[in-house]
Design a protein around this motif. Structure first.
Motif, PDB file in Angstrom:
ATOM      1  N   GLU A  41      42.015  46.397  30.114  1.00  0.00           N
ATOM      2  CA  GLU A  41      40.791  45.603  30.226  1.00  0.00           C
ATOM      3  C   GLU A  41      40.858  44.612  31.372  1.00  0.00           C
ATOM      4  OE1 GLU A  41      37.860  42.610  29.901  1.00  0.00           O
ATOM      5  OE2 GLU A  41      40.008  42.206  29.630  1.00  0.00           O
ATOM      6  N   LYS A  42      42.060  44.380  31.917  1.00  0.00           N
ATOM      7  CA  LYS A  42      42.232  43.353  32.941  1.00  0.00           C
ATOM      8  C   LYS A  42      42.262  43.915  34.362  1.00  0.00           C
ATOM      9  CE  LYS A  42      44.501  40.130  29.812  1.00  0.00           C
ATOM     10  NZ  LYS A  42      45.709  39.320  29.521  1.00  0.00           N
ATOM     11  N   LEU A  43      41.716  45.087  34.548  1.00  0.00           N
ATOM     12  CA  LEU A  43      41.622  45.672  35.889  1.00  0.00           C
ATOM     13  C   LEU A  43      40.367  45.148  36.584  1.00  0.00           C
ATOM     14  CD1 LEU A  43      42.580  49.467  35.734  1.00  0.00           C
ATOM     15  CD2 LEU A  43      43.698  47.678  37.058  1.00  0.00           C
ATOM     16  N   ALA A  44      40.537  44.259  37.541  1.00  0.00           N
ATOM     17  CA  ALA A  44      39.386  43.698  38.245  1.00  0.00           C
ATOM     18  C   ALA A  44      38.600  44.786  38.967  1.00  0.00           C
ATOM     19  CB  ALA A  44      39.860  42.647  39.246  1.00  0.00           C
ATOM     20  N   GLU A  45      39.315  45.773  39.525  1.00  0.00           N
ATOM     21  CA  GLU A  45      38.640  46.846  40.256  1.00  0.00           C
ATOM     22  C   GLU A  45      37.719  47.643  39.336  1.00  0.00           C
ATOM     23  OE1 GLU A  45      42.703  46.069  42.113  1.00  0.00           O
ATOM     24  OE2 GLU A  45      41.856  46.251  40.102  1.00  0.00           O
ATOM     25  N   HIS A  76      36.199  46.532  36.544  1.00  0.00           N
ATOM     26  CA  HIS A  76      35.015  45.715  36.233  1.00  0.00           C
ATOM     27  C   HIS A  76      34.039  45.701  37.410  1.00  0.00           C
ATOM     28  CE1 HIS A  76      36.001  43.991  32.300  1.00  0.00           C
ATOM     29  NE2 HIS A  76      37.259  43.930  32.706  1.00  0.00           N
ATOM     30  N   THR A  77      34.572  45.668  38.627  1.00  0.00           N
ATOM     31  CA  THR A  77      33.709  45.674  39.813  1.00  0.00           C
ATOM     32  C   THR A  77      32.920  46.974  39.899  1.00  0.00           C
ATOM     33  OG1 THR A  77      35.297  44.288  40.994  1.00  0.00           O
ATOM     34  CG2 THR A  77      33.687  45.472  42.326  1.00  0.00           C
ATOM     35  N   SER A  78      33.597  48.098  39.710  1.00  0.00           N
ATOM     36  CA  SER A  78      32.921  49.398  39.771  1.00  0.00           C
ATOM     37  C   SER A  78      31.889  49.524  38.657  1.00  0.00           C
ATOM     38  CB  SER A  78      33.947  50.529  39.665  1.00  0.00           C
ATOM     39  OG  SER A  78      34.883  50.461  40.726  1.00  0.00           O
ATOM     40  N   LEU A  79      32.249  49.077  37.454  1.00  0.00           N
ATOM     41  CA  LEU A  79      31.310  49.176  36.330  1.00  0.00           C
ATOM     42  C   LEU A  79      30.084  48.307  36.572  1.00  0.00           C
ATOM     43  CD1 LEU A  79      30.636  50.319  33.571  1.00  0.00           C
ATOM     44  CD2 LEU A  79      31.951  48.467  32.530  1.00  0.00           C
ATOM     45  N   ALA A  80      30.279  47.111  37.128  1.00  0.00           N
ATOM     46  CA  ALA A  80      29.144  46.236  37.425  1.00  0.00           C
ATOM     47  C   ALA A  80      28.163  46.914  38.379  1.00  0.00           C
ATOM     48  CB  ALA A  80      29.652  44.930  38.036  1.00  0.00           C
ATOM     49  N   THR A  81      28.693  47.588  39.383  1.00  0.00           N
ATOM     50  CA  THR A  81      27.836  48.264  40.365  1.00  0.00           C
ATOM     51  C   THR A  81      27.094  49.432  39.727  1.00  0.00           C
ATOM     52  OG1 THR A  81      29.329  47.613  42.140  1.00  0.00           O
ATOM     53  CG2 THR A  81      27.847  49.460  42.586  1.00  0.00           C
ATOM     54  N   ILE A  82      27.781  50.178  38.877  1.00  0.00           N
ATOM     55  CA  ILE A  82      27.132  51.306  38.177  1.00  0.00           C
ATOM     56  C   ILE A  82      25.998  50.793  37.290  1.00  0.00           C
ATOM     57  CG2 ILE A  82      27.493  53.103  36.436  1.00  0.00           C
ATOM     58  CD1 ILE A  82      30.459  53.201  37.555  1.00  0.00           C
ATOM     59  N   ILE A  83      26.250  49.722  36.560  1.00  0.00           N
ATOM     60  CA  ILE A  83      25.235  49.167  35.653  1.00  0.00           C
ATOM     61  C   ILE A  83      24.030  48.659  36.437  1.00  0.00           C
ATOM     62  CG2 ILE A  83      24.769  47.270  34.043  1.00  0.00           C
ATOM     63  CD1 ILE A  83      27.671  47.582  33.063  1.00  0.00           C
ATOM     64  N   ALA A  87      35.451  40.247  36.876  1.00  0.00           N
ATOM     65  CA  ALA A  87      36.337  40.749  37.938  1.00  0.00           C
ATOM     66  C   ALA A  87      36.844  39.604  38.811  1.00  0.00           C
ATOM     67  CB  ALA A  87      35.599  41.779  38.787  1.00  0.00           C
ATOM     68  N   ILE A  88      35.963  38.663  39.155  1.00  0.00           N
ATOM     69  CA  ILE A  88      36.374  37.524  39.983  1.00  0.00           C
ATOM     70  C   ILE A  88      37.364  36.651  39.228  1.00  0.00           C
ATOM     71  CG2 ILE A  88      35.542  35.382  41.045  1.00  0.00           C
ATOM     72  CD1 ILE A  88      32.968  36.925  41.776  1.00  0.00           C
ATOM     73  N   GLU A  89      37.144  36.501  37.915  1.00  0.00           N
ATOM     74  CA  GLU A  89      38.076  35.733  37.091  1.00  0.00           C
ATOM     75  C   GLU A  89      39.467  36.375  37.094  1.00  0.00           C
ATOM     76  OE1 GLU A  89      38.691  34.669  32.342  1.00  0.00           O
ATOM     77  OE2 GLU A  89      36.796  35.507  33.039  1.00  0.00           O
ATOM     78  N   LEU A  90      39.511  37.695  37.024  1.00  0.00           N
ATOM     79  CA  LEU A  90      40.784  38.416  36.979  1.00  0.00           C
ATOM     80  C   LEU A  90      41.476  38.457  38.331  1.00  0.00           C
ATOM     81  CD1 LEU A  90      39.694  41.376  34.706  1.00  0.00           C
ATOM     82  CD2 LEU A  90      41.394  39.640  34.112  1.00  0.00           C
ATOM     83  N   ASN A  91      40.707  38.594  39.395  1.00  0.00           N
ATOM     84  CA  ASN A  91      41.294  38.687  40.732  1.00  0.00           C
ATOM     85  C   ASN A  91      40.342  38.062  41.748  1.00  0.00           C
ATOM     86  OD1 ASN A  91      42.551  39.273  43.123  1.00  0.00           O
ATOM     87  ND2 ASN A  91      42.723  41.471  42.794  1.00  0.00           N
ATOM     88  N   PRO A  92      40.434  36.751  41.935  1.00  0.00           N
ATOM     89  CA  PRO A  92      39.522  36.078  42.871  1.00  0.00           C
ATOM     90  C   PRO A  92      39.754  36.467  44.321  1.00  0.00           C
ATOM     91  CG  PRO A  92      41.206  34.555  42.070  1.00  0.00           C
ATOM     92  CD  PRO A  92      41.347  35.812  41.263  1.00  0.00           C
ATOM     93  N   ASN A  93      40.848  37.162  44.602  1.00  0.00           N
ATOM     94  CA  ASN A  93      41.158  37.558  45.980  1.00  0.00           C
ATOM     95  C   ASN A  93      40.767  39.001  46.292  1.00  0.00           C
ATOM     96  OD1 ASN A  93      42.309  35.051  46.707  1.00  0.00           O
ATOM     97  ND2 ASN A  93      44.211  35.614  45.679  1.00  0.00           N
ATOM     98  N   TYR A  94      40.011  39.632  45.406  1.00  0.00           N
ATOM     99  CA  TYR A  94      39.582  41.016  45.627  1.00  0.00           C
ATOM    100  C   TYR A  94      38.286  40.999  46.436  1.00  0.00           C
ATOM    101  CZ  TYR A  94      38.226  45.842  44.353  1.00  0.00           C
ATOM    102  OH  TYR A  94      37.858  47.164  44.373  1.00  0.00           O
ATOM    103  N   PRO A  95      38.305  41.346  47.719  1.00  0.00           N
ATOM    104  CA  PRO A  95      37.112  41.181  48.564  1.00  0.00           C
ATOM    105  C   PRO A  95      35.930  42.031  48.130  1.00  0.00           C
ATOM    106  CG  PRO A  95      38.838  42.350  49.748  1.00  0.00           C
ATOM    107  CD  PRO A  95      39.453  41.866  48.478  1.00  0.00           C
ATOM    108  N   THR A  96      36.200  43.220  47.574  1.00  0.00           N
ATOM    109  CA  THR A  96      35.096  44.119  47.212  1.00  0.00           C
ATOM    110  C   THR A  96      34.194  43.515  46.153  1.00  0.00           C
ATOM    111  OG1 THR A  96      36.429  46.046  47.786  1.00  0.00           O
ATOM    112  CG2 THR A  96      34.521  46.431  46.389  1.00  0.00           C
ATOM    113  N   VAL A  97      34.768  42.770  45.189  1.00  0.00           N
ATOM    114  CA  VAL A  97      33.918  42.195  44.153  1.00  0.00           C
ATOM    115  C   VAL A  97      33.000  41.129  44.746  1.00  0.00           C
ATOM    116  CG1 VAL A  97      35.612  40.460  43.380  1.00  0.00           C
ATOM    117  CG2 VAL A  97      33.824  41.224  41.837  1.00  0.00           C
TER     118      VAL A  97
END
Length: 646
Positions: free
Chosen positions: A409-413, A415-422, A439-449
């Protein structure tokens, strides 16, 4: 034939002593590694000659087979030591297609006079001189003798203290070298993990080299006190001749992590080094050797030792993430690495091939979450490339990403993909935002989110927040073409064509052949009313797109003979012909009809796009190409019916 060694070589402010193997600048020692000094001597002895790479490598590494990157790195080190800037080489010049040449005037000296002593030695020498003065027979007063005796004792104590201090510093530095830790490392707050390289160029496993970097980025990327450039930013540095420090400067990071891989039978030996981008200093090194089937232990060891070297204080959750192994199945890991390798090539065929390997990884280890996210992302990109309709791509992606989240459940990537699909396919805006925030909470350094969340925020009308997120994405991945272009896209959507044009032009400064930026720069010119400039950009975009290159002449002739309307009539004919061979979004055709003033036909196609769920509805709301339809009751009713936030 090499010139005979003399006592000294002088050039500019430098003196090189080939016997003591020292380089001095105005009497001060310039630190150089042994190989860099050997390279300098080769250049000096053969000054004025063009030396090719093979000749230099044979001279510096006569008894070893090394990769070309070693030469490039040592030349960069030498240039920095000589004070050369990236744009001005007054000593070592590159001769394109041939090699390098040392161009400075060199004087050969046989002067054996003593060189200036380094400062600590001067201090001790002055102390001895003071002793001689204090013991001079000219001094006869007992009081004066006692005063000078005390002064002498103080000076010897000072000299002794200096010696002890220097010894402690030396021991500390030796300890740091032995343990692979540098005192300067704690200041590192941003790094780029580069693709690992083979020690023997002919024995490449490029997908594995990239996979090592990808895994380490995933491990280190969730650490809050360390900004790690994403895999998409560093994969282009896989060439053997890549200059690691130049890559670090381009990525605007404090340090780069580079590594080498050597395969020996059933074992793999990996060496990793952390380099300070500012001066090329080695901040940390680590070596490990494992059975080829236990590459996971190598990755764990590198990430663990590096976080210790960086003196990072980890939370319990960060420690758990760092220690986590996503799989222990070598076959699954290899298939995943191949999937990521082909995914990053970003062509129709490579994306399809990535799906094959992600599915192989999932079959080998059904509990491996990362290939499920990879599969979802490849589906999403295939839709954006008009290869796979959204009605096919997004249900597949959704099923894969939900499986990934069930595993972790803690995969930021994920959550990002699911948000875009939704957001794009299910039109549940609040739920999409929940996943972006998670996703930002889990990995604030992930640029794609930050990138995709910015597009979502623009779609729901929160443009100020969108720009903040887009700029944050750009900070995290400054060399990303798509992030730079989509920052401009937000200005375009907001109705600020001047700002959009400026940002698209900045993107094209990064890569003048980025067709996406030319296409959208054309739209910004069109929004501004500069139609001739718009057509020029549309033609550049078509010329750079293999699928459309053959249409450039017809489009140019249509604009020359029939103007703006003729240009779009020709575009319509070309798109309709292409639709017989591959998927063409109804939204693309609707935008052409809108330009041609055929509002009814444009609305019909938008209704079809919505019914097929083949386009994100937020984009219909934002797209200036549909400005001519906004007064149409049918357009407003369409937006209201699908619940697009107004």
């Amino acid at each position: 034939m090499s010139r005979p060694l003399c006592q000294f070589y002088e050039f500019g402010p430098f003196r090189a002593d080939p016997h003591k193997r020292l380089l001095l600048r105005e009497g001060e020692v310039v630190p150089l590694t042994p190989k860099a000094f050997t390279l300098l001597l080769v250049f000096i002895e053969k000054r004025g000659e063009v030396l090719d790479k093979d000749e230099l490598m044979n001279a510096v590494w006569p008894d070893a087979v090394v990769e070309e990157n070693n030469l490039t790195r040592n030349i960069s080190t030498l240039r920095r030591a000589l004070g050369e800037s990236p744009d001005a080489h007054q000593y070592i010049v590159t001769v394109p297609g041939r090699g390098y040449k040392f161009v400075a005037e060199v004087a050969e000296l046989n002067d054996t006079r003593a060189e200036p002593l380094p400062e600590p030695q001067k201090a001790l020498q002055n102390t001895v001189a003071a002793e001689n003065t204090a013991l001079s027979p000219q001094v006869t007063s007992p009081a004066e003798m006692e005063r000078r005796k005390n002064l002498l004792n103080q000076r010897w104590l000072m000299a002794g203290a200096m010696i002890v201090m220097l010894a402690l510093v030396g021991l500390y530095q030796l300890f740091q070298r032995d343990t692979g830790v540098s005192a300067g490392v704690p200041s590192v707050r941003s790094i780029a993990v580069l693709p690992f390289k083979p020690l023997v160029a002919g024995r490449r496993h490029e997908e594995f080299e990239l996979g090592m970097a990808d895994t380490l980025i995933s491990k280190l990327g969730s650490l809050r006190h360390l900004t790690v450039r994403p895999f998409s930013a560093v994969r282009r540095y896989s060439a053997l001749e890549t200059d690691s420090l130049a890559a670090g400067r381009e990525q605007k990071v404090d340090a780069v992590l580079e590594g080498s891989i050597q395969w020996e039978g059933e074992r793999v030996r990996v060496t990793a080094r952390l380099l300070n981008v500012a001066d090329g200093a080695i901040l940390w090194t680590h070596r490990c050797e494992e059975e080829c089937t236990n590459i996971f232990a190598v990755q764990d060891s590198i990430s663990e030792q590096m976080t210790r070297a960086l003196a990072l204080e980890l939370t319990g959750e960060e420690r758990q993430r760092l220690d986590k192994r996503f799989t222990s199945n070598p076959a699954a890991y290899q298939a995943y690495a191949l999937g990521r390798f082909f995914q990053q090539k970003r062509t129709d065929e490579s994306l399809k091939k990535s799906l094959k390997y992600f599915n192989e990884a999932i079959a080998s280890d059904p509990s491996y979450a990362l290939p499920l996210v990879g599969l979802a992302d490849s589906c999403i990109v295939l839709n954006s490339f008009n290869v796979m309709p959204m009605s096919q791509s997004h249900p597949l992606a959704r099923a894969a990403v939900l499986r990934a989240l069930a595993l972790d459940e803690k995969l930021a990537e994920a959550h990002t993909s699911l948000a875009t699909i939704i957001a794009d396919y299910e039109w549940n805006w609040p739920e999409a935002e929940n996943h972006y925030r998670r996703a930002i909470e889990l990995n604030p350094n992930y640029p794609t989110v930050h990138h995709w969340y910015a597009e979502y925020l623009a779609g729901v009308g929160r443009f100020d927040e969108a720009l903040v997120e887009a700029k944050r994405a750009q900070e995290l991945d400054p060399a990303s073409l798509i992030i730079s272009a989509d920052l401009a896209l937000i200005y375009y959507w907001r109705g600020q064509p001047d700002q959009a044009i400026e940002q698209f032009q900045k993107t094209l400064e990064l890569d003048a052949n980025f067709s996406y930026a030319h296409e959208y720069l054309g739209r910004a010119y069109e929004q501004k009313g500069r139609l001739a400039d718009a057509v020029a950009e549309y033609l550049k975009a078509a010329a750079l797109d293999e699928a459309r290159q053959s249409s450039v002449t017809a489009l140019k002739d249509a604009y020359t003979t029939k103007g703006w309307r003729g240009f779009w009539q020709q575009q319509l004919a070309l798109q309709q012909a292409q639709a017989s061979r591959r998927f063409v979004s109804p939204m693309t055709l609707a935008a052409i009809y809108a330009r041609l003033g055929e509002a009814g036909r444009a609305l019909e196609l938008l209704e079809k796009a919505i019914a097929e769920r083949s386009v994100p509805p937020l984009y219909i709301k934002l797209d200036p190409r549909f400005d001519s339809l906004r007064a149409e009751p049918g357009f407003q009713e369409l937006l209201r019916r699908i619940g697009v936030p107004q």
